[in-house]
Design a protein around this motif. Structure first.
Motif, PDB file in Angstrom:
ATOM      1  N   PHE A   1      -9.846   5.292   6.053  1.00 37.76           N
ATOM      2  CA  PHE A   1      -9.784   5.505   4.607  1.00 37.76           C
ATOM      3  C   PHE A   1      -8.817   4.510   3.960  1.00 37.76           C
ATOM      4  CE2 PHE A   1      -9.002   7.841   0.639  1.00 37.76           C
ATOM      5  CZ  PHE A   1     -10.273   8.332   0.354  1.00 37.76           C
ATOM      6  N   VAL A   2      -7.691   4.259   4.606  1.00 41.45           N
ATOM      7  CA  VAL A   2      -6.747   3.262   4.102  1.00 41.45           C
ATOM      8  C   VAL A   2      -7.393   1.886   4.056  1.00 41.45           C
ATOM      9  CG1 VAL A   2      -4.614   2.014   4.621  1.00 41.45           C
ATOM     10  CG2 VAL A   2      -4.668   4.505   4.816  1.00 41.45           C
ATOM     11  N   LEU A   3      -8.078   1.509   5.141  1.00 39.72           N
ATOM     12  CA  LEU A   3      -8.696   0.184   5.190  1.00 39.72           C
ATOM     13  C   LEU A   3      -9.773   0.041   4.125  1.00 39.72           C
ATOM     14  CD1 LEU A   3      -8.984  -0.506   9.031  1.00 39.72           C
ATOM     15  CD2 LEU A   3      -7.015  -0.703   7.504  1.00 39.72           C
ATOM     16  N   ASP A   4     -10.561   1.104   3.926  1.00 37.73           N
ATOM     17  CA  ASP A   4     -11.599   1.063   2.895  1.00 37.73           C
ATOM     18  C   ASP A   4     -10.969   0.939   1.509  1.00 37.73           C
ATOM     19  OD1 ASP A   4     -14.462   1.570   1.957  1.00 37.73           O
ATOM     20  OD2 ASP A   4     -13.387   3.217   0.969  1.00 37.73           O
ATOM     21  N   PHE A   5      -9.890   1.643   1.268  1.00 38.37           N
ATOM     22  CA  PHE A   5      -9.193   1.547  -0.023  1.00 38.37           C
ATOM     23  C   PHE A   5      -8.732   0.112  -0.266  1.00 38.37           C
ATOM     24  CE2 PHE A   5      -5.267   1.629  -2.526  1.00 38.37           C
ATOM     25  CZ  PHE A   5      -5.649   2.378  -3.631  1.00 38.37           C
ATOM     26  N   ILE A   6      -8.157  -0.521   0.749  1.00 42.47           N
ATOM     27  CA  ILE A   6      -7.699  -1.906   0.598  1.00 42.47           C
ATOM     28  C   ILE A   6      -8.875  -2.842   0.360  1.00 42.47           C
ATOM     29  CG2 ILE A   6      -6.555  -3.828   1.775  1.00 42.47           C
ATOM     30  CD1 ILE A   6      -4.769  -1.732   3.151  1.00 42.47           C
ATOM     31  N   ASP A   7      -9.987  -2.612   1.052  1.00 43.99           N
ATOM     32  CA  ASP A   7     -11.187  -3.423   0.808  1.00 43.99           C
ATOM     33  C   ASP A   7     -11.610  -3.357  -0.651  1.00 43.99           C
ATOM     34  OD1 ASP A   7     -11.648  -4.480   3.350  1.00 43.99           O
ATOM     35  OD2 ASP A   7     -12.875  -2.788   4.000  1.00 43.99           O
TER      36      ASP A   7
ATOM     37  N   LYS B   1      -3.206  -4.536  -8.005  1.00 40.08           N
ATOM     38  CA  LYS B   1      -1.966  -4.049  -7.412  1.00 40.08           C
ATOM     39  C   LYS B   1      -2.242  -2.655  -6.864  1.00 40.08           C
ATOM     40  CE  LYS B   1       0.186  -4.124 -11.253  1.00 40.08           C
ATOM     41  NZ  LYS B   1       1.204  -3.955 -12.302  1.00 40.08           N
ATOM     42  N   PHE B   2      -1.805  -2.393  -5.633  1.00 36.50           N
ATOM     43  CA  PHE B   2      -2.072  -1.069  -5.080  1.00 36.50           C
ATOM     44  C   PHE B   2      -0.853  -0.511  -4.354  1.00 36.50           C
ATOM     45  CE2 PHE B   2      -3.696  -4.016  -1.755  1.00 36.50           C
ATOM     46  CZ  PHE B   2      -2.937  -3.597  -0.665  1.00 36.50           C
ATOM     47  N   PHE B   3      -0.847   0.813  -4.273  1.00 35.79           N
ATOM     48  CA  PHE B   3       0.196   1.559  -3.568  1.00 35.79           C
ATOM     49  C   PHE B   3      -0.491   2.472  -2.559  1.00 35.79           C
ATOM     50  CE2 PHE B   3       2.974   5.579  -3.890  1.00 35.79           C
ATOM     51  CZ  PHE B   3       3.757   5.221  -2.810  1.00 35.79           C
ATOM     52  N   VAL B   4      -0.159   2.288  -1.283  1.00 38.22           N
ATOM     53  CA  VAL B   4      -0.676   3.139  -0.210  1.00 38.22           C
ATOM     54  C   VAL B   4       0.478   3.959   0.347  1.00 38.22           C
ATOM     55  CG1 VAL B   4      -1.722   3.202   2.087  1.00 38.22           C
ATOM     56  CG2 VAL B   4      -2.513   1.510   0.404  1.00 38.22           C
TER      57      VAL B   4
ATOM     58  N   LYS C   1      -6.006  -5.869   8.277  1.00 36.92           N
ATOM     59  CA  LYS C   1      -6.771  -5.778   7.031  1.00 36.92           C
ATOM     60  C   LYS C   1      -6.072  -6.546   5.907  1.00 36.92           C
ATOM     61  CE  LYS C   1     -10.026  -3.989   6.443  1.00 36.92           C
ATOM     62  NZ  LYS C   1     -11.426  -4.478   6.393  1.00 36.92           N
ATOM     63  N   LEU C   2      -4.761  -6.426   5.823  1.00 42.16           N
ATOM     64  CA  LEU C   2      -4.025  -7.202   4.820  1.00 42.16           C
ATOM     65  C   LEU C   2      -4.203  -8.698   5.054  1.00 42.16           C
ATOM     66  CD1 LEU C   2      -0.670  -5.180   4.757  1.00 42.16           C
ATOM     67  CD2 LEU C   2      -2.554  -5.020   3.115  1.00 42.16           C
TER      68      LEU C   2
END
Length: 461
Positions: free
Chosen positions: A194-200, A206-209, A253-254
């Motif tokens: 889910f984190v990787l999909d959010f970053i994609d 700008k994002f905050f995980v 992913k980053l």
């Protein structure tokens, strides 16, 4: 014949200057926004400092270690001895006596770190452990992810009624919808996906995980990579390896999107390791100190990487703690916070522009357990400590650098010399702390009262 309109030379010059000024301001504002980092806070569950190989652990954690290799490793990082008191301390940015009401509870009226970052126009997601909606007994209704301004969430234990499994065949809530997964589904992998999909989807913004990977909390379990693990120690080692693997996937992913340089990544443990686990650190055995105010209960991995701004491979030995996350991120984002935070901005210290962080760390540790959560209540306490000494509210005093298990109370031995100087200094700092009245539990809204859903029909085929 009407004369054509001709702008006087002075006005024309001023107009050009005005357009130029507006353009420069717009470009400057855009550049400033681009300089704001993406933010990833990884708050691992129940791992003391002795569990990460960058700190001398027996467990290999190469991906977590890489954060230290390319960032700042704080050797005196501390959290509170249990999860909720650490999480509210980090999110609220204030001492627990100012905001804490009950275990598994966070007052939704607080101006928390996620709300601050939301107001800075970041996209945000929380993934993994939540456990903030209230403990159904003492805390009333607490906070859900949307209360704090998160755009998306995939969480375990949205509220107590949805606890379910946190590992195999988990019950998770995705953007308000609860689901029980299939037997072969492993929550830490689902969280990471889910984190990787959010970053994609959000890497151009700008994002905050806020990533709470649930590992390596008990119950001791196998992972997809350690199916044959048998003993608690073997399972714990496998869980640490899998946690490290998930961190590695995030870092890749980053890198894939070319945003590693300007992503601020913070890796922290939320409290000490479970007491059932004894680990080898720098050739010394360390038994987990979760729930206890001993050093093994508070001393956690604390690693900060921001390649665009901070040096790499640096080790810092001053006292830092979870209270420092909010002010440090606020400094990185560059917006004022509308109230006083109790932590310290660590960016100047990380850049060696400041020679010391603080002289001591104060903790008000009072989990206020609900009986439905914890059958063996752990004592509340107030304490203050530095790298070598610890003072308690009742006058107990220990040289923790030589006595980490706190077996010899130096107050009873009538301290002298160096010990007396330290005793007087910490006692005075302790007395200087001013309590504030706790707010009453936030009771004016009911719990959602959700129930664990049955697995989908596809799981039963």
């Amino acid at each position: 014949m009407r004369c054509p309109f001709i702008l006087p030379r002075t006005d024309f010059t001023q107009l050009i200057a005005l357009f130029f000024t507006i353009g420069i301001a717009s470009i400057s504002s855009h550049l400033a926004a681009r300089e704001q980092p993406n933010i990833v806070v990884i708050l691992a569950d129940d791992i003391g400092v002795e569990t990460v190989s960058a700190y001398g652990s027996e467990y290999p954690t190469p991906h977590i270690d890489s954060l230290a290799d390319n960032g700042i490793r704080f050797d005196q990082g501390h959290a509170t001895p249990v999860c909720t008191t650490t999480r509210t301390r980090l999110l609220a940015g204030t001492y627990n006596f100012k905001h804490y009401q009950a275990f598994a509870h966070l007052d939704p009226s607080l101006y928390t770190l996620p709300k601050y970052i939301r107001d800075a126009d970041y996209s945000s997601v929380v993934v993994g452990k939540w456990q903030m909606a209230g403990n159904m007994e003492y805390g009333g209704r607490g906070s859900y992810p949307e209360d704090l301004g998160f755009d998306e969430h995939l969480v375990w234990q949205l509220e107590r009624s949805l606890k379910g499994s946190r590992y195999w065949q988990p019950t998770l809530t995705e953007n308000g919808v609860a689901k029980t997964y299939c037997q072969d589904d492993f929550a830490p992998k689902l969280f990471n996906d889910f984190v990787l999909d959010f970053i994609d989807r959000r890497h151009e913004e700008k994002f905050f995980v806020y990533y709470n990977p649930v590992l390596a909390h008990d119950p001791w379990t196998t992972t997809p990579d350690s199916i044959d693990a048998d003993t608690p120690k073997e399972k714990f080692a496998g869980m640490m390896a899998y946690l490290d693997k998930m961190v590695g996937r995030l870092l890749n992913k980053l890198k894939e999107h070319g945003i590693t340089e300007n992503t601020l990544i913070w890796f922290i443990g939320d409290n000490g390791t479970h007491p059932q686990i004894t680990s080898l650190r720098n050739e010394k055995l360390v038994t987990g100190g979760k729930w206890k105010t001993k050093t093994s209960g508070t001393h956690v991995p604390f690693i900060l990487q921001w390649r665009a701004k901070l040096p790499g491979g640096v080790v810092k030995s001053d006292l830092v703690e979870v209270l420092d996350v909010y002010p440090t991120l606020a400094a990185a984002v560059g917006r004022p916070v509308p109230f006083a935070l109790d932590g310290i901005n660590l960016l100047p210290y990380s850049l060696s522009q400041s020679s010391r962080t603080r002289d001591s760390i104060f903790m008000h540790y009072d989990p206020q357990w609900g009986s439905d959560y914890f059958q063996s209540p752990m004592p509340a306490d107030r304490l203050i400590f530095d790298e070598n000494w610890k003072y308690y509210a009742d006058g107990r005093f220990y040289q923790t650098s030589n006595d980490p298990e706190e077996q010899r109370d130096l107050y009873e031995a009538k301290v002298e010399g160096e010990a007396k100087v330290a005793y007087n200094r910490l006692k005075q700092a302790f007395l200087n702390m001013k309590d504030g009245p706790l707010k009453q539990p936030y009771m004016n809204k009911p719990f959602k009262g959700l129930k664990i859903p049955e697995p989908d029909a596809e799981c039963r085929d």
